[in-house]
Every structure is written in structure tokens, then in C-alpha cells.
Design a protein around this motif. Structure first.
Motif, PDB file in Angstrom:
ATOM      1  N   PHE A  15       0.792  -1.191  -0.018  1.00  0.00           N
ATOM      2  CA  PHE A  15       0.039  -0.056  -0.193  1.00  0.00           C
ATOM      3  C   PHE A  15       0.974   1.454  -0.111  1.00  0.00           C
ATOM      4  N   ASP A  16       1.895   1.367   0.683  1.00  0.00           N
ATOM      5  CA  ASP A  16       2.789   2.447   0.802  1.00  0.00           C
ATOM      6  C   ASP A  16       3.386   2.668  -0.275  1.00  0.00           C
ATOM      7  N   ALA A  17       4.007   1.716  -1.051  1.00  0.00           N
ATOM      8  CA  ALA A  17       4.712   2.061  -2.366  1.00  0.00           C
ATOM      9  C   ALA A  17       3.878   2.422  -3.406  1.00  0.00           C
ATOM     10  N   TRP A  18       2.590   1.632  -3.550  1.00  0.00           N
ATOM     11  CA  TRP A  18       1.722   2.041  -4.462  1.00  0.00           C
ATOM     12  C   TRP A  18       1.180   3.688  -4.360  1.00  0.00           C
ATOM     13  N   ASN A  19       0.814   3.994  -3.223  1.00  0.00           N
ATOM     14  CA  ASN A  19       0.273   5.334  -2.956  1.00  0.00           C
ATOM     15  C   ASN A  19       1.533   6.386  -3.199  1.00  0.00           C
ATOM     16  N   ALA A  20       2.758   5.833  -3.286  1.00  0.00           N
ATOM     17  CA  ALA A  20       3.806   6.781  -3.156  1.00  0.00           C
ATOM     18  C   ALA A  20       4.233   6.971  -4.814  1.00  0.00           C
ATOM     19  N   GLN A  21       3.558   5.980  -5.485  1.00  0.00           N
ATOM     20  CA  GLN A  21       3.912   5.802  -6.871  1.00  0.00           C
ATOM     21  C   GLN A  21       5.255   5.300  -7.151  1.00  0.00           C
ATOM     22  N   ASP A  22       5.728   4.501  -6.398  1.00  0.00           N
ATOM     23  CA  ASP A  22       7.081   3.869  -6.270  1.00  0.00           C
ATOM     24  C   ASP A  22       7.033   2.671  -6.821  1.00  0.00           C
ATOM     25  N   GLN A  23       7.109   2.673  -8.161  1.00  0.00           N
ATOM     26  CA  GLN A  23       7.110   1.341  -8.990  1.00  0.00           C
ATOM     27  C   GLN A  23       8.408   0.210  -8.618  1.00  0.00           C
ATOM     28  N   ALA A  24       9.316   0.701  -8.506  1.00  0.00           N
ATOM     29  CA  ALA A  24      10.374  -0.282  -8.010  1.00  0.00           C
ATOM     30  C   ALA A  24      10.229  -0.856  -6.884  1.00  0.00           C
ATOM     31  N   LEU A  67      -4.820   3.515  -2.802  1.00  0.00           N
ATOM     32  CA  LEU A  67      -5.451   2.440  -2.008  1.00  0.00           C
ATOM     33  C   LEU A  67      -5.457   2.612  -0.583  1.00  0.00           C
ATOM     34  N   GLU A  68      -6.552   2.294  -0.017  1.00  0.00           N
ATOM     35  CA  GLU A  68      -6.707   2.401   1.313  1.00  0.00           C
ATOM     36  C   GLU A  68      -7.283   1.075   1.952  1.00  0.00           C
ATOM     37  N   CYS A  69      -6.535   0.543   2.880  1.00  0.00           N
ATOM     38  CA  CYS A  69      -7.083  -0.768   3.681  1.00  0.00           C
ATOM     39  C   CYS A  69      -7.953  -0.379   4.607  1.00  0.00           C
ATOM     40  N   LEU A  70      -9.238  -0.673   4.696  1.00  0.00           N
ATOM     41  CA  LEU A  70     -10.148  -0.422   5.629  1.00  0.00           C
ATOM     42  C   LEU A  70     -10.187  -1.515   6.873  1.00  0.00           C
ATOM     43  N   LEU A  71      -9.843  -2.732   6.531  1.00  0.00           N
ATOM     44  CA  LEU A  71      -9.780  -3.740   7.486  1.00  0.00           C
ATOM     45  C   LEU A  71      -8.730  -4.719   6.961  1.00  0.00           C
ATOM     46  N   LYS A  72      -8.027  -5.349   7.926  1.00  0.00           N
ATOM     47  CA  LYS A  72      -7.252  -6.437   7.465  1.00  0.00           C
ATOM     48  C   LYS A  72      -7.395  -7.672   8.569  1.00  0.00           C
ATOM     49  N   GLN A  73      -7.194  -8.917   8.312  1.00  0.00           N
ATOM     50  CA  GLN A  73      -7.378 -10.031   9.086  1.00  0.00           C
ATOM     51  C   GLN A  73      -6.336 -10.720   8.644  1.00  0.00           C
ATOM     52  N   VAL A  74      -5.338 -11.300   9.570  1.00  0.00           N
ATOM     53  CA  VAL A  74      -4.340 -12.124   8.925  1.00  0.00           C
ATOM     54  C   VAL A  74      -4.361 -13.585   9.623  1.00  0.00           C
ATOM     55  N   CYS A  75      -4.351 -14.647   8.821  1.00  0.00           N
ATOM     56  CA  CYS A  75      -4.545 -15.821   9.311  1.00  0.00           C
ATOM     57  C   CYS A  75      -3.521 -16.866   8.541  1.00  0.00           C
ATOM     58  N   SER A  85     -10.208   1.599  -3.478  1.00  0.00           N
ATOM     59  CA  SER A  85      -9.671   2.134  -4.583  1.00  0.00           C
ATOM     60  C   SER A  85     -10.001   3.381  -4.977  1.00  0.00           C
ATOM     61  N   THR A  86      -9.558   4.707  -5.019  1.00  0.00           N
ATOM     62  CA  THR A  86      -9.824   6.000  -5.482  1.00  0.00           C
ATOM     63  C   THR A  86      -9.074   6.226  -6.741  1.00  0.00           C
ATOM     64  N   GLY A  87      -9.707   6.614  -7.716  1.00  0.00           N
ATOM     65  CA  GLY A  87      -8.939   6.996  -8.821  1.00  0.00           C
ATOM     66  C   GLY A  87      -9.860   7.684  -9.948  1.00  0.00           C
ATOM     67  N   SER A  88      -9.540   7.653 -11.313  1.00  0.00           N
ATOM     68  CA  SER A  88     -10.507   8.167 -12.174  1.00  0.00           C
ATOM     69  C   SER A  88     -10.297   7.215 -13.416  1.00  0.00           C
ATOM     70  N   VAL A  89     -11.473   7.309 -14.133  1.00  0.00           N
ATOM     71  CA  VAL A  89     -11.511   6.573 -15.414  1.00  0.00           C
ATOM     72  C   VAL A  89     -12.255   7.447 -16.494  1.00  0.00           C
ATOM     73  N   GLY A  98     -13.662  -3.227  -2.487  1.00  0.00           N
ATOM     74  CA  GLY A  98     -13.508  -4.690  -2.647  1.00  0.00           C
ATOM     75  C   GLY A  98     -12.805  -5.378  -1.596  1.00  0.00           C
ATOM     76  N   ILE A  99     -13.041  -6.955  -1.826  1.00  0.00           N
ATOM     77  CA  ILE A  99     -12.076  -7.682  -0.912  1.00  0.00           C
ATOM     78  C   ILE A  99     -10.980  -8.234  -1.450  1.00  0.00           C
ATOM     79  N   GLU A 100      -9.598  -8.323  -0.885  1.00  0.00           N
ATOM     80  CA  GLU A 100      -8.562  -8.800  -1.457  1.00  0.00           C
ATOM     81  C   GLU A 100      -7.761  -9.729  -0.482  1.00  0.00           C
TER      82      GLU A 100
END
Length: 133
Positions: A15-24, A67-75, A85-89, A98-100
């Protein structure tokens, strides 16, 4: 089995790299055998080319998605998330929720992503992210 800390790190890095637009940085977070089911029901996307094409198809034409994580559960080796996900088309603002599901390998790399989402009614996302009918 990855630790919870490895899973948390992999998800936060995604999430951090995506939102910073840091592709590498974003790309380095995936295993070489990554599988994207993005969205579930669409074409499988695999390997480093899938990482590159996912990035390119998300940010083409100057589009920016956050991208914003609204809820996370780890198992075990997976994390289930509710994501906004907020953007434009075509210049129109779009919000997709959505659920990921992320699977993280023993090296702490994301090795599988399965997403469940639908575009807003009356809108089509890039065909790269479409379900097969």
C-alpha cells in the motif's frame, strides 16, 4: 510459514509503495512466481510481467489510483483485506471497494493476490482488470 510481522510488512509495503507511486519498491514486494487473480474470474496474470502490466494498466493516461486498507485480518500465510481504491476513469472520479486476499511466502514476498470487486454501475475499468463473461 511467514510470520505475522512479515505479512504485515508485505501488506504495508504494498500500500505504501503504491500510494507513493514508487514502482520499483512496489514491484520488489512480489515473488518471481506471483499470481494475480485481479479480479477473480478474470485472466490469470503471472510472474514479473504481471507485476509490470498491472502497474502500467493502472497508471496509464495519467490516471492515479490510491489504495486504502479499511480492514485487515491475518491468518496463517494470508491476509484478507477490505480495500477502497480511489481513482479516475476517462476523467471521471471512481471509488471501488472490494475484498482482497494476499498470500505471503516464507521470504516475506507476496506470491498470490485474489481480488473481488465490481466497477461502479455504468462504468468499465481497463480491460486488463475485467472479469470474463
Amino acid at each position: 510459514m511467514p510470520t505475522k510481522q512479515q505479512i504485515d510488512h508485505a501488506i504495508n509495503e504494498h500500500f505504501d509503495a503504491w500510494n507513493a507511486q514508487d514502482q520499483a519498491r512496489w514491484s520488489a514486494n512480489f515473488s518471481d512466481d506471483i499470481v494475480f487473480e485481479d479480479p477473480y474470474g478474470g485472466l490469470l496474470k503471472e510472474g514479473p510481467q504481471a507485476v509490470q502490466h498491472s502497474w502500467e494498466n493502472s497508471f496509464k493516461n495519467g490516471d492515479v489510483w490510491t489504495l486504502e486498507c479499511l480492514l485487515k485480518q491475518v491468518c496463517l500465510d494470508q491476509a484478507a483485506l477490505v480495500v477502497r481504491s480511489t481513482g479516475s476513469v476517462d476523467g471521471k472520479p471512481v471509488v471501488v471497494e472490494g475484498i482482497e486476499i494476499y498470500t505471503v511466502n516464507d521470504s516475506g514476498k507476496v506470491c498470490h493476490i485474489r481480488t473481488y470487486f465490481n466497477p461502479p454501475e455504468g462504468m468499465e475499468l481497463d480491460p486488463y482488470f475485467s472479469q470474463q463473461t
